[in-house]
Design a protein around this motif. Structure first.
Motif, PDB file in Angstrom:
ATOM      1  N   LYS A 187       5.252 -66.952  65.972  1.00  0.00           N
ATOM      2  CA  LYS A 187       4.548 -66.523  67.130  1.00  0.00           C
ATOM      3  C   LYS A 187       4.206 -64.963  66.975  1.00  0.00           C
ATOM      4  N   ASP A 188       5.135 -64.147  66.600  1.00  0.00           N
ATOM      5  CA  ASP A 188       4.897 -62.675  66.531  1.00  0.00           C
ATOM      6  C   ASP A 188       5.799 -62.126  65.395  1.00  0.00           C
ATOM      7  N   TYR A 189       5.137 -61.732  64.270  1.00  0.00           N
ATOM      8  CA  TYR A 189       5.531 -61.152  63.191  1.00  0.00           C
ATOM      9  C   TYR A 189       6.411 -59.936  63.543  1.00  0.00           C
ATOM     10  N   PHE A 190       6.090 -59.199  64.369  1.00  0.00           N
ATOM     11  CA  PHE A 190       6.923 -58.064  64.697  1.00  0.00           C
ATOM     12  C   PHE A 190       8.149 -58.374  65.861  1.00  0.00           C
ATOM     13  N   ILE A 242      13.234 -62.976  67.922  1.00  0.00           N
ATOM     14  CA  ILE A 242      12.828 -64.426  67.485  1.00  0.00           C
ATOM     15  C   ILE A 242      12.759 -64.335  65.934  1.00  0.00           C
ATOM     16  N   ASP A 243      13.187 -63.401  65.215  1.00  0.00           N
ATOM     17  CA  ASP A 243      13.214 -63.337  63.990  1.00  0.00           C
ATOM     18  C   ASP A 243      11.662 -63.559  63.385  1.00  0.00           C
ATOM     19  N   GLY A 244      10.689 -62.807  63.778  1.00  0.00           N
ATOM     20  CA  GLY A 244       9.300 -63.047  63.898  1.00  0.00           C
ATOM     21  C   GLY A 244       8.854 -62.862  62.489  1.00  0.00           C
ATOM     22  N   ALA A 292       1.420 -79.003  63.495  1.00  0.00           N
ATOM     23  CA  ALA A 292       1.875 -77.933  64.647  1.00  0.00           C
ATOM     24  C   ALA A 292       3.541 -78.394  64.831  1.00  0.00           C
ATOM     25  N   TRP A 293       3.963 -77.270  64.974  1.00  0.00           N
ATOM     26  CA  TRP A 293       5.636 -77.295  65.273  1.00  0.00           C
ATOM     27  C   TRP A 293       5.942 -76.503  66.589  1.00  0.00           C
ATOM     28  N   VAL A 294       6.818 -76.979  67.341  1.00  0.00           N
ATOM     29  CA  VAL A 294       7.212 -76.469  68.560  1.00  0.00           C
ATOM     30  C   VAL A 294       8.869 -76.285  68.469  1.00  0.00           C
ATOM     31  N   GLY A 295       9.414 -75.002  68.738  1.00  0.00           N
ATOM     32  CA  GLY A 295      10.802 -75.037  68.461  1.00  0.00           C
ATOM     33  C   GLY A 295      11.347 -73.511  68.549  1.00  0.00           C
ATOM     34  N   ASN A 296      12.734 -73.331  68.003  1.00  0.00           N
ATOM     35  CA  ASN A 296      13.055 -71.835  68.144  1.00  0.00           C
ATOM     36  C   ASN A 296      13.400 -71.656  66.326  1.00  0.00           C
ATOM     37  N   ASN A 297      13.090 -70.336  66.070  1.00  0.00           N
ATOM     38  CA  ASN A 297      13.304 -70.056  64.508  1.00  0.00           C
ATOM     39  C   ASN A 297      14.931 -70.140  64.426  1.00  0.00           C
ATOM     40  N   ASP A 298      15.640 -70.055  65.104  1.00  0.00           N
ATOM     41  CA  ASP A 298      17.192 -70.149  64.874  1.00  0.00           C
ATOM     42  C   ASP A 298      18.013 -71.748  64.894  1.00  0.00           C
TER      43      ASP A 298
END
Length: 261
Positions: free
Chosen positions: A13-16, A20-22, A255-261
């Motif tokens: 979602k956001d590299y920086f 969210i461990d972007g 497409a994937w929806v979820g949380n990086n952790d």
């Protein structure tokens, strides 16, 4: 699908965004389970073994004996809804779990593992880790690998491995590396790829679970499959435009929806 060239990749979602461990690229991570998005690979292997879309399966609560020392396996359908005698077309289109496990138990786990590897899945390395729950997504995959597999359906059975870099040149203009389009590798019979595409683009086959037309793209023939993991931790959608005579271009999207952790 016809070249393997990656048109767009959004790995985060956001590299920086450190919260969210972007800087974690979900599209290449080997740690995500695909849920029901793996089912089309299993059914394509079943079609090669003589099954067909009109073949009927009993969709009722079922307990599976998975061998000595292991507790019985009791999968459930989404919403705990069971529809009795249904066709494989309905079972795949509406993503019913019980029929998928029954079909895998009939064709054998090795059949699925071999077909998945041929179609581009690189993470199923240790067969001892898996059981019949694999057809419900009980094994981690890379998103880019699974998209490669869906591209096989789009091309009528030809696998083109993903290509991210088309050309590399040195400062003096010398070409160090350049991608050359190739004919790919046939890993699935054209007739079986057609059957999968027919089911995944059939709105009527989805109505046991999905609202009619919810996954359609007006004016286009689109094949699509969703996937959900336990506790709704991950949600997937893979879709493509089947390539056939008269269609000069095909595209596949995941497409994937979820949380990086």
């Amino acid at each position: 699908p016809r070249t393997g060239e990656i048109l767009a990749m959004v790995g985060s979602k956001d590299y920086f965004a450190k919260d969210i461990d972007g800087q974690f690229n979900v599209t290449t991570s080997p740690s995500r389970q695909p849920g029901s998005a793996i089912k089309p690979i299993m059914y394509s292997a079943a079609f090669e073994r003589g099954f067909y879309p009109a073949y009927t399966v009993l969709d009722v609560p079922t307990t599976f004996d998975v061998g000595p020392g292991s507790p019985p396996y009791r999968p459930t359908n989404f919403g705990n809804i069971y529809n009795g005698v249904i066709s494989i077309r309905q079972a795949l289109g509406s993503s019913k779990n019980i029929p998928a496990v029954k079909v895998l138990s009939m064709i054998g786990l090795k059949t699925l593992l071999d077909k998945a590897k041929a179609m581009g899945i690189t993470t199923f390395q240790d067969p001892s880790r898996y059981g019949i729950s694999l057809t419900l997504g009980g094994g981690e995959v890379k998103m880019i690998d699974l998209l490669t597999a869906y591209s096989v359906f789009a091309t009528g059975g030809i696998r083109h491995d993903p290509v991210a870099i088309l050309k590399v040149t040195a400062p003096d203009g010398k070409v160090l590396q350049e991608f050359k389009p190739n004919s790919g590798v046939r890993v699935l019979g054209e007739e079986y790829a057609y059957l999968i595409s027919s089911i995944l683009s059939d709105s009527n086959a989805r109505t046991l679970v999905f609202r009619r037309g919810a996954l359609d793209v007006p004016g286009h023939t689109t094949a699509v499959k969703t996937g959900t993991t336990n506790d709704f931790r991950d949600k997937w959608a893979f879709g493509y435009t089947p390539a056939h005579e008269g269609v000069p271009y095909a595209i596949a999207i995941g497409a994937w929806v979820g949380n990086n952790d």
